[in-house]
Design a protein around this motif. Structure first.
Motif, PDB file in Angstrom:
ATOM      1  N   SER A  45       0.826  -1.206   0.000  1.00 40.26           N
ATOM      2  CA  SER A  45       0.000   0.000   0.000  1.00 40.26           C
ATOM      3  C   SER A  45       0.858   1.253   0.000  1.00 40.26           C
ATOM      4  O   SER A  45       0.586   2.202  -0.747  1.00 40.26           O
ATOM      5  N   LYS A  48       2.392   1.941  -3.396  1.00 42.89           N
ATOM      6  CA  LYS A  48       1.423   2.475  -4.359  1.00 42.89           C
ATOM      7  C   LYS A  48       1.089   3.929  -4.026  1.00 42.89           C
ATOM      8  O   LYS A  48       1.032   4.774  -4.926  1.00 42.89           O
ATOM      9  N   GLU A  51       3.805   6.240  -5.104  1.00 44.00           N
ATOM     10  CA  GLU A  51       3.734   6.495  -6.554  1.00 44.00           C
ATOM     11  C   GLU A  51       2.663   7.540  -6.868  1.00 44.00           C
ATOM     12  O   GLU A  51       2.880   8.431  -7.694  1.00 44.00           O
ATOM     13  N   LEU A  77      -3.033   1.492 -11.042  1.00 41.84           N
ATOM     14  CA  LEU A  77      -3.514   1.515  -9.665  1.00 41.84           C
ATOM     15  C   LEU A  77      -3.795   0.112  -9.135  1.00 41.84           C
ATOM     16  O   LEU A  77      -3.748  -0.125  -7.940  1.00 41.84           O
TER      17      LEU A  77
END
Length: 180
Positions: A45, A48, A51, A77
């Motif tokens: 998590s 991500k 990013e 995603l």
């Protein structure tokens, strides 16, 4: 291992064997499989969200909400956030109060990160929200999780899963932005 067979069926021995570590190495880093499991979903998590945070800082100056959603969602995603892992931890947390507490703490941490991203987009692009940032973060996390689960059930490719999530966000995000 967890995504393949679940938390209960994944033995410490099998996890260590697949990772190339000893039981001693496992227990010198983690007290239990639950702790490893939460560390795994936290790392996935966080990667991500890191990013997405970088992407938000590089957005064009557009005030077109759908364009902003496309710019943010053009990255994958759905990548690496296994819906099986989240489903597994939720199921286990329903049975185990200690894991429930840890899962809720993890979710609160993720929501805090999402709130920061939402606030950054709103402020950087002068887009007022129709609801509190915290509520918008919950809604966006719920949509993301549901889209990931649906894509996994439909056996969509990563590209198809990302497109489905982007499409859903393009429908919902414009409803969150504008005068109250």
């Amino acid at each position: 291992m967890f995504a393949e067979v679940g938390l209960d069926a994944a033995s410490v021995e099998t996890i260590c064997e697949r990772a190339g570590f000893t039981r001693g190495a496992f227990y010198s880093n983690f007290e239990s499989k639950d702790e490893l499991f939460l560390a795994l979903i936290t790392q996935l998590s966080e990667d991500k969200l890191d990013e997405v945070s970088v992407r938000v800082k590089k957005l064009s100056g557009s005030r077109d909400v759908v364009d902003l959603v496309r710019q943010i969602a053009s990255m994958s995603l759905a990548e690496r956030m296994e819906p099986q892992l989240l489903s597994e931890v939720r199921t286990q947390a329903l049975r185990d109060p200690r894991l429930a507490e840890a899962f809720l703490a993890w979710r609160a941490q993720m929501l805090g990160r999402i709130e920061t991203i939402v606030r950054d987009v709103s402020e950087l692009h002068a887009l007022p929200l129709r609801m509190p940032v915290a509520d918008a973060a919950v809604l966006l996390l719920d949509i993301s999780e549901q889209c990931s689960v649906q894509a996994a059930l439909e056996r969509l490719s990563e590209r198809q899963a990302n497109r489905a999530m982007q499409s859903r966000l393009e429908q919902v995000v414009p409803l969150l932005v504008g005068p109250v």
